[in-house]
Scaffold this motif. Structure first.
Motif, PDB file in Angstrom:
ATOM      1  N   PRO A   1     -30.484  20.235  13.088  1.00 27.95           N
ATOM      2  CA  PRO A   1     -30.374  19.517  14.356  1.00 27.95           C
ATOM      3  C   PRO A   1     -30.038  20.444  15.530  1.00 27.95           C
ATOM      4  O   PRO A   1     -29.427  21.495  15.357  1.00 27.95           O
ATOM      5  CB  PRO A   1     -29.237  18.527  14.109  1.00 27.95           C
ATOM      6  CG  PRO A   1     -29.195  18.368  12.621  1.00 27.95           C
ATOM      7  CD  PRO A   1     -29.551  19.706  12.073  1.00 27.95           C
TER       8      PRO A   1
ATOM      9  N   SER B   1     -29.045  15.953  18.871  1.00 27.04           N
ATOM     10  CA  SER B   1     -28.427  15.130  17.826  1.00 27.04           C
ATOM     11  C   SER B   1     -26.931  14.934  18.027  1.00 27.04           C
ATOM     12  O   SER B   1     -26.320  14.106  17.342  1.00 27.04           O
ATOM     13  CB  SER B   1     -28.673  15.771  16.454  1.00 27.04           C
ATOM     14  OG  SER B   1     -30.051  15.827  16.167  1.00 27.04           O
TER      15      SER B   1
ATOM     16  N   VAL C   1     -25.829   9.010  20.100  1.00 28.48           N
ATOM     17  CA  VAL C   1     -25.554  10.171  19.247  1.00 28.48           C
ATOM     18  C   VAL C   1     -24.053  10.435  19.214  1.00 28.48           C
ATOM     19  O   VAL C   1     -23.320  10.028  20.127  1.00 28.48           O
ATOM     20  CB  VAL C   1     -26.295  11.430  19.767  1.00 28.48           C
ATOM     21  CG1 VAL C   1     -27.788  11.248  19.662  1.00 28.48           C
ATOM     22  CG2 VAL C   1     -25.882  11.753  21.204  1.00 28.48           C
TER      23      VAL C   1
END
Length: 454
Positions: free
Chosen positions: A135, A162, A195
Motif C-alpha cells: 500500500p 491506503s 481510510v
C-alpha cells in the motif's frame, strides 16, 4: 482498515519519520518501549533509485524491525513508483512525504511544498498504488482553510492512498513559529475519509496520546520530537536520561550509524540536564566525541552525578521549573510564537538604535558570556573578553572598514564605488580599475582592422 489491522497489526503508537532521527538503532529502542509501528527517515526518491549505497543505507533493517513503513520525498510519478518498487520487499507500506516544511524541501520542490499541486500528487499516488504490491500512504499538513484540508485528504484517498497521517500544523508553522497543532482539523478529516488515520502534533506524554485519540477518533498517534526527548513516551513513564542513553548506545553497537546521528540523539535525550552550567564540561565532551566510547564515558559521568539523587541518597535542589526532576526524560517545550515575535521585534528595534540586548536577568548588571566563551573560560580561567569599540560607518550603524579610505563599511563602500566609479584598496574593491581595463579592451577591438594581412 484491513490493511491497518492485518499488515500494521492495529498499530496505535507510531514512531515518526525523522531525518537522522529514526534510524534502525532508534527504531529498535522505540520498539522496546512501546512503539507498534516505525517509519524510516525520509529518503530522496531519485537518489534512492540511482545510488545502490544510498539504497542499502535506507533499507537497513532486521527481522524484529517490523511492521515498517519506508518514506520517500519525490515530485515525479515515475521516480516515486520506481523507488516504491525497489523498497516494497522490505516493508509493509511506502509513504509519500507531503509534510516536510523545511527550506531544503522548498528548494527541491517536495514535501509540504507540493500541497498545492493536486494533479501531480494524484498522479503520483495513483501510479504507485496501482503498480507496487504494498500500500501507498501519505503524511500531510493542514491548510488554513479546514474545507480545503478535507478536500485535500479526500483527493489523496481517491487517488489510492491506503492510510493518511495528518499533522495538525500548517506549512508555515515550523521552528520558532511552530505553535500548537489544531486537533479539530484532524477530527474533521477523520470524519470525512474512510481510510485509517494517524494524528501528529502536540504529543508530549501518554496522556496526550490517549486524549488525542479520544478527541479526533484516529487509529493511532505518531510522535516525533516528544519521542526524541523521551523514548518511553508510549509506556507512560519518564526514565532517567542516562538509562535511555546507555540503552541506545548498546543498540548502536549492534546497529551502527553515523557519529553525528548518535550525537544528536544524546543531546536531545539530555537536553535539560546538559543545559545546566554544572554539566557544561560533559556537553563539551559530547560535542567533540568521535568514538562510541566517548559518548559512553560522558553518559557515565551524568549517571554518577545524578544517580545518588535519583535513588534518594542525596537531596537535590531543582534549578528550574521543569515538571520532572532534571535527570528524567521529559518534553522540550518551545517558546510560544507570540513571545518569540515580541523578542524579535525588540531585538530589531535595539539594533536600529545601535543598542545591544543584554543577556542578563539584571538589566543594570554586566551581560552574560555566550556559551562558547564560557567553554573557553573553563579551559583558561585567566582569559579576559574585552569588547572592542570599533568606529562606525559614516552612513550606517555597522563598523567601518579599518583600512577604508572613505570611512565606510564594506557594503556602503561597494555602493559608493559602483555609483561614483572609485577604487577602495582597503576593501579590495577595484571598480574604477576594472572599468578602465574594459574600456581599453573595447578600444583595442575597435582599432583593429577586420582585413589584416596574414
Amino acid at each position: 482498515m484491513e490493511f491497518w489491522r492485518d499488515k500494521l497489526k492495529g498499530a496505535k503508537f507510531v514512531l515518526a519519520p525523522m531525518v537522522e532521527g529514526s534510524e534502525l538503532a532508534w527504531r529498535m529502542l522505540a520498539r522496546q518501549h512501546g512503539a507498534d509501528l516505525c517509519y524510516t527517515p525520509m529518503w530522496h526518491g531519485q537518489v534512492f533509485c540511482k545510488d545502490p549505497k544510498y539504497r542499502a543505507e535506507a533499507l537497513a533493517s532486521c527481522p524484529d524491525d517490523r511492521p515498517l513503513i519506508v518514506q520517500f520525498c519525490s515530485n515525479d510519478p515515475d521516480i516515486f513508483t520506481e523507488a516504491a518498487a525497489l523498497a516494497q520487499d522490505h516493508c509493509e507500506a511506502v509513504d509519500l512525504n507531503l509534510g516536510c516544511p523545511q527550506a531544503i524541501a522548498k528548494r527541491g520542490n517536495y514535501g509540504a511544498f507540493l500541497q498545492d499541486e493536486w494533479q501531480l500528487l494524484h498522479d503520483m499516488v495513483r501510479k504507485a498504488s496501482s503498480t507496487v504490491k504494498v500500500p501507498i500512504t501519505c503524511k500531510i499538513r493542514v491548510f488554513e482553510d479546514i474545507r480545503r484540508t478535507v478536500d485535500y485528504a479526500r483527493m489523496l484517498e481517491g487517488a489510492g492512498a491506503s492510510l493518511l497521517t495528518v499533522h495538525g500544523r500548517t506549512r508555515e508553522q515550523k521552528g520558532p513559529l511552530t505553535g500548537l497543532a489544531n486537533w479539530s482539523y484532524i477530527k474533521e478529516v477523520r470524519q470525512s475519509v474512510s481510510v485509517p488515520m494517524f494524528a501528529n502534533g502536540n504529543i508530549q506524554s501518554l496522556a496526550d496520546v490517549l486524549r488525542c485519540i479520544e478527541e479526533t477518533g484516529v487509529q493511532g498517534i505518531m510522535s516525533a520530537e516528544g519521542h526524541l526527548h523521551n523514548p518511553a513516551i508510549f509506556e507512560g513513564v519518564n526514565p532517567p536520561v542516562y538509562e535511555m542513553a546507555e540503552e541506545y548506545l548498546t543498540l548502536v553497537k549492534e546497529y551502527p550509524c553515523a557519529t553525528s546521528i548518535v550525537r544528536g540523539h544524546i543531546f536531545k535525550l539530555m537536553h535539560h540536564v546538559l543545559a545546566l552550567p554544572e554539566n557544561f564540561d560533559v556537553r563539551y565532551e559530547i560535542a567533540k566525541a568521535q568514538e562510541l566510547s566517548n559518548f559512553e564515558s560522558s553518559v557515565k559521568k551524568i549517571r554518577e552525578r545524578y544517580e545518588k539523587h535519583a535513588t534518594g541518597i542525596e537531596k537535590y535542589s531543582q534549578p528550574n521549573d521543569l515538571p520532572f526532576d532534571v535527570w528524567l526524560c521529559q518534553p522540550y517545550v518551545r517558546m510560544p510564537p507570540d513571545e518569540y515575535l515580541k523578542k524579535l521585534k525588540e531585538a530589531n528595534e535595539a539594533n536600529k538604535n545601535g543598542e545591544g540586548i543584554k543577556r542578563s536577568n539584571d538589566e543594570d548588571g554586566p551581560p552574560e558570556l555566550s556559551k562558547k566563551k564560557q567553554k573557553v573560560l573553563e579551559r583558561n580561567p585567566r582569559k579576559k573578553f574585552e569588547r572592542k569599540k570599533l568606529p562606525l560607518c559614516s552612513k550606517c550603524l555597522n563598523p567601518k572598514g579599518l583600512k577604508c579610505g572613505f570611512f565606510l563599511c564594506k557594503s556602503c563602500c561597494r555602493s559608493k564605488c559602483y555609483q561614483e566609479e572609485l577604487d577602495c584598496p582597503g576593501h579590495r574593491i577595484l571598480v574604477k580599475t576594472r572599468r578602465n581595463m574594459a574600456r581599453e579592451h573595447a578600444n583595442d577591438k575597435t582599432d583593429a582592422s577586420p582585413y589584416q594581412e596574414v
